[in-house]
Design a protein around this motif. Structure first.
Motif, mmCIF file in Angstrom:
data_model
loop_
_atom_site.group_PDB
_atom_site.id
_atom_site.type_symbol
_atom_site.label_atom_id
_atom_site.label_comp_id
_atom_site.label_asym_id
_atom_site.label_seq_id
_atom_site.Cartn_x
_atom_site.Cartn_y
_atom_site.Cartn_z
ATOM 1 N N ASN A 1 0.919 -1.097 -0.005
ATOM 2 C CA ASN A 1 0.120 -0.058 -0.018
ATOM 3 C C ASN A 1 0.762 1.281 0.015
ATOM 4 N N PHE A 2 1.368 1.598 -1.033
ATOM 5 C CA PHE A 2 2.128 2.649 -1.394
ATOM 6 C C PHE A 2 1.557 3.928 -1.294
ATOM 7 N N THR A 3 0.277 3.823 -1.468
ATOM 8 C CA THR A 3 -0.661 5.098 -1.570
ATOM 9 C C THR A 3 -1.089 5.697 -0.263
ATOM 10 N N GLY A 4 -1.226 4.646 0.613
ATOM 11 C CA GLY A 4 -1.780 5.021 1.839
ATOM 12 C C GLY A 4 -3.230 5.311 1.929
ATOM 13 N N ILE A 5 -3.819 4.799 0.713
ATOM 14 C CA ILE A 5 -5.379 5.117 0.709
ATOM 15 C C ILE A 5 -6.059 3.820 1.222
ATOM 16 N N GLU A 6 -7.130 3.955 2.099
ATOM 17 C CA GLU A 6 -7.735 2.802 2.613
ATOM 18 C C GLU A 6 -8.615 2.089 1.498
ATOM 19 N N MET A 7 -8.884 0.897 1.829
ATOM 20 C CA MET A 7 -9.567 0.118 0.744
ATOM 21 C C MET A 7 -10.969 0.405 0.395
ATOM 22 N N GLY A 8 -11.600 1.116 1.379
ATOM 23 C CA GLY A 8 -13.154 1.581 0.782
ATOM 24 C C GLY A 8 -13.174 2.600 -0.188
ATOM 25 N N THR A 9 -12.096 3.593 -0.228
ATOM 26 C CA THR A 9 -11.942 4.682 -1.131
ATOM 27 C C THR A 9 -12.018 4.064 -2.610
ATOM 28 N N PHE A 10 -11.136 3.016 -2.812
ATOM 29 C CA PHE A 10 -11.182 2.599 -4.184
ATOM 30 C C PHE A 10 -12.223 2.094 -4.861
ATOM 31 N N PRO A 11 -13.195 1.095 -4.161
ATOM 32 C CA PRO A 11 -14.394 0.632 -4.677
ATOM 33 C C PRO A 11 -15.294 2.020 -4.988
ATOM 34 N N PHE A 12 -15.519 2.716 -4.251
ATOM 35 C CA PHE A 12 -16.204 3.934 -4.407
ATOM 36 C C PHE A 12 -16.022 4.633 -5.819
ATOM 37 N N PHE A 13 -14.668 5.135 -5.599
ATOM 38 C CA PHE A 13 -13.984 5.715 -6.897
ATOM 39 C C PHE A 13 -14.089 5.185 -8.034
ATOM 40 N N HIS A 14 -14.088 3.597 -8.307
ATOM 41 C CA HIS A 14 -14.323 2.718 -9.231
ATOM 42 C C HIS A 14 -15.670 2.918 -9.675
ATOM 43 N N ALA A 15 -16.764 2.883 -8.770
ATOM 44 C CA ALA A 15 -18.096 2.881 -9.161
ATOM 45 C C ALA A 15 -18.359 4.011 -9.848
ATOM 46 N N VAL A 16 -17.935 5.210 -9.286
ATOM 47 C CA VAL A 16 -18.020 6.549 -9.969
ATOM 48 C C VAL A 16 -17.563 6.571 -11.560
ATOM 49 N N LEU A 17 -16.432 6.158 -11.453
ATOM 50 C CA LEU A 17 -15.829 6.198 -12.708
ATOM 51 C C LEU A 17 -16.732 5.250 -13.708
ATOM 52 N N ASN A 18 -17.058 4.307 -13.259
ATOM 53 C CA ASN A 18 -17.844 3.118 -14.327
ATOM 54 C C ASN A 18 -19.254 3.842 -14.475
ATOM 55 N N PHE A 19 -19.856 4.630 -13.550
ATOM 56 C CA PHE A 19 -21.050 5.241 -13.713
ATOM 57 C C PHE A 19 -21.138 6.487 -14.554
ATOM 58 N N CYS A 20 -19.961 7.071 -14.749
ATOM 59 C CA CYS A 20 -19.655 8.392 -15.519
ATOM 60 C C CYS A 20 -19.463 7.844 -16.785
ATOM 61 N N THR A 21 -18.800 6.722 -16.917
ATOM 62 C CA THR A 21 -18.480 6.110 -18.153
ATOM 63 C C THR A 21 -19.617 5.665 -18.876
ATOM 64 N N ALA A 22 -20.424 5.026 -18.259
ATOM 65 C CA ALA A 22 -21.736 4.568 -18.807
ATOM 66 C C ALA A 22 -22.656 5.769 -19.258
ATOM 67 N N LEU A 23 -22.482 6.719 -18.644
ATOM 68 C CA LEU A 23 -23.261 8.171 -19.167
ATOM 69 C C LEU A 23 -22.631 8.562 -20.387
ATOM 70 N N LEU A 24 -21.468 8.593 -20.230
ATOM 71 C CA LEU A 24 -20.788 9.102 -21.484
ATOM 72 C C LEU A 24 -21.116 8.075 -22.749
ATOM 73 N N LEU A 25 -20.887 7.003 -22.544
ATOM 74 C CA LEU A 25 -21.313 5.958 -23.587
ATOM 75 C C LEU A 25 -22.726 6.182 -24.138
ATOM 76 N N ILE A 26 -23.665 6.506 -23.190
ATOM 77 C CA ILE A 26 -25.027 6.529 -23.652
ATOM 78 C C ILE A 26 -25.084 7.885 -24.133
ATOM 79 N N ALA A 27 -24.645 8.920 -24.048
ATOM 80 C CA ALA A 27 -24.742 10.072 -24.598
ATOM 81 C C ALA A 27 -23.891 10.111 -25.672
ATOM 82 N N GLY A 28 -22.772 9.678 -25.833
ATOM 83 C CA GLY A 28 -22.046 9.431 -27.185
ATOM 84 C C GLY A 28 -22.886 8.476 -28.411
#
Length: 177
Positions: free
Chosen positions: A36-63
């Motif tokens: 863990n060279f970032t020092g970021i707690e585990m729970g931070t990554f999954p939420f961030f990944h879900a937000v990225l996936n959600f935004c990606t889905a929105l961009l794909l639909i808009a595209g």
């Protein structure tokens, strides 16, 4: 550089990345030790990944809709945005796998097989989406419209499925992070 010459470089590069990326992710999932060279707690990554996936889905639909409305500049920019978010996701996902032990799913009952169906299809299609996206982007950005359309017919639904199921996996797993 002529298109044929460019293909001699880009096609093997895309194929190489399409093999390298899933193999790297697989190796990282089975690391014997985490760093863990970032020092970021585990729970931070999954939420961030879900937000990225959600935004990606929105961009794909808009595209998709911008393409249907013949707004090709918007279509190109939205799809590049979706690609950019997916690239950020991939880098962050690799960092999270290096940094944190896997978290097992603790659900029971009917949700358990539903979760594993969503997870397994998400994982399998996420490996397939790498070459599809890369070839679709390459053909679109080089102006090879017919080749772009042919591969995009498959890329769009698979990429959208991977983005949406990425959010669903997070929702299933949220109680266990």
């Amino acid at each position: 550089m002529m298109l044929k010459n460019r293909d001699r470089v880009m096609v093997p590069t895309i194929v190489g990345l399409s093999i390298l990326v899933p193999v790297l992710v697989l190796i990282l999932m089975y690391l014997p030790e985490r760093y863990n060279f970032t020092g970021i707690e585990m729970g931070t990554f999954p939420f961030f990944h879900a937000v990225l996936n959600f935004c990606t889905a929105l961009l794909l639909i808009a595209g998709y809709f911008s393409m249907r409305m013949k707004e090709l500049t918007w279509h190109r920019n939205l799809m590049i945005g979706a690609f950019f978010l997916s690239a950020i996701f991939l880098v962050s996902y690799v960092v999270s796998k290096i940094s944190n032990d896997p978290v097992p799913y603790g659900g029971e009952g009917i949700l358990r097989p539903v979760y594993f169906f969503v997870l397994i299809t998400h994982i399998l299609l996420s490996a397939i989406i790498v070459p599809l996206v890369l070839f679709t982007m390459y053909r679109g950005l080089t102006g090879e419209v017919e080749k772009h359309r042919k591969v995009a017919r498959y890329t769009f639904p698979v990429w959208l499925y991977v983005a949406v199921t990425g959010v669903l996996v997070y929702i299933f797993m949220a109680p266990y992070y």
